[in-house]
Design a protein around this motif. Sequence first.
Motif, PDB file in Angstrom:
ATOM      1  N   SER A 354      -6.765   6.706  19.594  1.00 26.59           N
ATOM      2  CA  SER A 354      -7.419   8.010  19.724  1.00 26.59           C
ATOM      3  C   SER A 354      -6.905   8.916  18.613  1.00 26.59           C
ATOM      4  O   SER A 354      -5.826   8.677  18.055  1.00 26.59           O
ATOM      5  CB  SER A 354      -7.106   8.618  21.089  1.00 26.59           C
ATOM      6  N   ARG A 355      -7.676   9.945  18.315  1.00 21.14           N
ATOM      7  CA  ARG A 355      -7.254  10.886  17.283  1.00 21.14           C
ATOM      8  C   ARG A 355      -6.050  11.670  17.779  1.00 21.14           C
ATOM      9  O   ARG A 355      -6.032  12.110  18.927  1.00 21.14           O
ATOM     10  CB  ARG A 355      -8.383  11.849  16.960  1.00 21.14           C
ATOM     11  N   PRO A 357      -4.282  14.970  17.964  1.00 23.61           N
ATOM     12  CA  PRO A 357      -4.647  16.360  17.645  1.00 23.61           C
ATOM     13  C   PRO A 357      -3.585  17.076  16.833  1.00 23.61           C
ATOM     14  O   PRO A 357      -2.413  16.681  16.833  1.00 23.61           O
ATOM     15  CB  PRO A 357      -4.826  17.008  19.014  1.00 23.61           C
ATOM     16  N   LEU A 372      -3.745  17.925   8.480  1.00 25.32           N
ATOM     17  CA  LEU A 372      -3.259  16.579   8.192  1.00 25.32           C
ATOM     18  C   LEU A 372      -3.304  16.354   6.682  1.00 25.32           C
ATOM     19  O   LEU A 372      -4.384  16.290   6.100  1.00 25.32           O
ATOM     20  CB  LEU A 372      -4.110  15.522   8.897  1.00 25.32           C
ATOM     21  N   PRO A 377      -8.284   9.570   1.179  1.00 26.66           N
ATOM     22  CA  PRO A 377      -8.748   9.245   2.543  1.00 26.66           C
ATOM     23  C   PRO A 377      -9.171   7.783   2.694  1.00 26.66           C
ATOM     24  O   PRO A 377     -10.342   7.493   2.908  1.00 26.66           O
ATOM     25  CB  PRO A 377      -9.935  10.192   2.732  1.00 26.66           C
ATOM     26  N   LYS A 381     -10.021  10.635   7.858  1.00 30.31           N
ATOM     27  CA  LYS A 381      -9.231  11.863   7.686  1.00 30.31           C
ATOM     28  C   LYS A 381      -8.487  12.242   8.955  1.00 30.31           C
ATOM     29  O   LYS A 381      -7.976  13.355   9.065  1.00 30.31           O
ATOM     30  CB  LYS A 381     -10.162  13.002   7.263  1.00 30.31           C
ATOM     31  N   ASP A 382      -8.452  11.330   9.914  1.00 26.27           N
ATOM     32  CA  ASP A 382      -7.772  11.621  11.179  1.00 26.27           C
ATOM     33  C   ASP A 382      -6.611  10.663  11.385  1.00 26.27           C
ATOM     34  O   ASP A 382      -6.750   9.457  11.137  1.00 26.27           O
ATOM     35  CB  ASP A 382      -8.740  11.445  12.352  1.00 26.27           C
TER      36      ASP A 382
END
Lengths: 446, 538
Positions: A354-355, A357, A372, A377, A381-382
């Motif tokens: 999961s991303r 936060p 971040l 990339p 980007k997460d």
Amino acid sequence: MTEIAHNQTVSDGRQEVRAQLRRPGVRLCLSLSVGFLVVWQVCQFLFGWVDWPVMRTWAARLGTSGAFIIGLLWVIWVLEKGAHFFQRRWVAGLPDRPVWRPKPKNEAIPGSHPLDPRAWYYGRKNQRLNQSVAMLSTYTATFFLLFLLLTRIGGCSEAYEMPAGGGQQMTIAQTVRVQKIIRKKFIVSSFSPISFKVPPIDEVKLQLMEITEHAYKVGYGEGKGAGFAGGTNSGMVRFIRLEYAGGDWDQDFGIGADVNMLIEYGVRTQQKVAKRTESRTIAQLKNFPIEKSPPMVYLTGQKSISLSDNEVRILREYLLDKHGMIFGDNGGSAGFHNQFVGMMRRVLPNVRPSRVPLDDQIHRVPFQIPFLPYVAPHGGKDALGWRVDGRLVCYYHPGDIGDAWTDDHSGVAPEIYEACYQLGTNVIFYAHAEYSKWLESRQKRK
Amino acid sequence: MNVAKVLPAALAISLFAAAPAGADRLDELSLDRWAKLREVERYQLNIAEKYYREKNYKVAAAEYEKFLTLYETSEGAAYSQLKWSLCQVQLKKHNTAIKEGFQSVVDYWPDAPEAVAATYFIGQAYKDIGEIRKAKKAYQLVLEDYPKHLAAVYATVDLIDLTTISRDEKARVQLWKRLTFETTRSKEAKNICVQASQQLATWSFEFGSFEDGINALESTYAEEQMPEQIRAYAGSAAGRLLKDDKTQKRGLQVIDTGVTWIRTHLPEIGTTDQEKQLARSQYYAMVDLQAVSGREQKVREIYDDILKKFGASDETLLRLGNWYKTTDRWDAARQQFQKFEDRLEGQNQVAQSYRQQQNYQAAVAAYQKNVAADTENPTQWTAQIAGTWVDAKKYPEAIAVYTELLKSDPENTEKWMWQIATCHRYAGKYREAIGFYRQCNNFPTNYQEMASCHRALKEYNEAVILYNQIVGGAPKSAPWAMLQIGYTYEKAGKKESAIRTFQQVCRNYPKDRYASQAHTHLQNQYKITVTLGGAADK
């Protein structure tokens, strides 16, 4: 064949072996071969000692290749000599069996010695070719088995100890110091023939500088100095990266690269850190006992990740039973992103990534990271996270954070590489703090 | 209250408010509550909504916060707090959204409609960040406290997703049953319930009982729709079961039960066309389901039955022909196509079958028959002939046909020009290809192709000029074009220019995927670590 003749053959064989070994050329080759192995191991040790990890890796690679080739040459030599020996005996009408083997009941049965090209298992046609292929295959298989045994099945048990101490798991307070810079004043004669655009005389430029203030200790638990409850006085924070098959695990490894991160971690947290970064194979993770295993291991690369089922099991055990954490970093390709996610799917099939936060603890403590940062990339980007019971067991950075830690910072802007150092610090700290909490809870249960 | 002013604004909010996937209508303010707001409140809320719609979440959050500060006791306060929290989610601050946003809605406005939505969004935010246990807890709360609310439907869907992660099949089936049999199928929930019934049916056919599968489908479909649905869902389940030797027997059993069910429910063949069509479609469902089993004799029997009862319609012949094709009986398939009442379509099917068999000469011959027969629209068949030559990699023939089309069909000049250019390119005639691409107007695609042709001709300067024109004229393709300039310089042996260009890609487009490629290329090819990229995702 009489008994006297047989004894004579035995004697001839021994004498021939001695004679071969006495030949100066053979002796020289033997000495060079042994010498190569010694020099290789000494180089390995020296490069490790002076902390040249790249050279050490190259020495390991070249040494292994050299050992394989030298071994192969000796196999060819022995094969050639053996075959000649048996051929001479066959021409002379002597028995096929080697001189050191007992005489079979029926002398007419073909021999079974591997050096004898006429051995029954080499067939009736192309015996020499079959012998060569069989020996080459056997040698290669044996060499790689030995290589795997020596490299994969780790060595003796080792321990990871965190630095003793304590501290708070809190965001470091940022203080703002206001600095006034008064611009130069120009005095211009109004009678001057030169036209001059007069700037505002008393313009004051305010420059705000954000300075980190260590208002408290960065650590976890109660203890003297910055460190962790459950740590030892001889303990220190170490940066261990995982070696794996299939890719370039050693990207940005050693001085001028990930060592910078370790040093920065020490400076920013005031915790004791190791002098250099290290690497371990996945199999070697098994050598760390429970409660003395590394809280975090770093895994990077840009090619593929090839893990055996056993390695997957070791990683799962490391993450779940030993309370470890993987810090993954995409070193340069979209392919590596898929490789990494695929690897984690094998290691933790019941956990979905999961991303992470931006207001997650890992992005807030000890440094508040408002965005971040990444160098490129490669994998989106997460930042991705794999959580088990609320704890991040894997943190994956998609954009080559390791490149920002190098001496040249890959040419990225200072605020980006500074954020990369802060993020690295946060991830290492998170893993150690979580490990410390776990140790504490285990101590209480005992 | 000026309803004429309020209504469009409320409709705009409900139409354009960007809701998270699967959570439509939970983050909307009802029309009657919107009407209760004062004009100043509506004004402030409209500003916030505008930024929210524009996806400028940072500013939107500030505007919602301003609303809360100014009109704390307003009817729209809970809504504003909810939307502020959704802005935080979009800004990747899930924890802030949960603790300072959604939870505040639940605590301060427990009776507001937003409280239900907030409880659901807490679960969703936890799910997004991988906090599965907390997410489940929040969803369970929604199911227990508001079982009839739309939020409960969304919560059930998310819980089903969580059961796939934890591989909890039993819980998943229970949740499917809840959605299929217990949930009121409102306008918003209907699609979700239909989907759940289909999934439950498929699962029941594969692992449970056939009757349960039928019940699940019957909750959604009318009796006349059932055969087609059984074919679809029992067929897919049986297909998976047949792949494994251990479950093959069960797969055949599912098919037999399905076929028997359809046969026993076949309607009388009426006299009207509509009645006949309905009966025929149910026979088709039966034969298609039987075809999954691979038992050719049984399939053939049903087809014979159809032909006997309904005659040889084009649709039946097409299905029969296609079935022959799946069993590798191409000639038999073509025999069926040739019986078509619609000769053109029949010949088209024949030609297609030849193309599938890579018998291009025969396909062209079949299409040519259509060109001669179809006096109204011969162009479509001529285009098919050209396409067949392209498939056969006979580019000169294809170019000749496309050139003919250029003359006979001037309305589609650009299309044929592009095809001719592409054929020239495939044939290695790059200069001719450039000439045709130049006449096309689909910038930047034609420039991309022209540049590629110049590169193939080793005319690197010309390629760079074209790529630069793309950089200047098509911002979306600019990172790609810049990267291509780098590769072109590299091919031309201008290493320094190539390095500079790759670094430029990293510096100018640090968030683009082509920056990633340039960065990796610089490191691997030139061992250059200073790639000048770097960005932050805020």
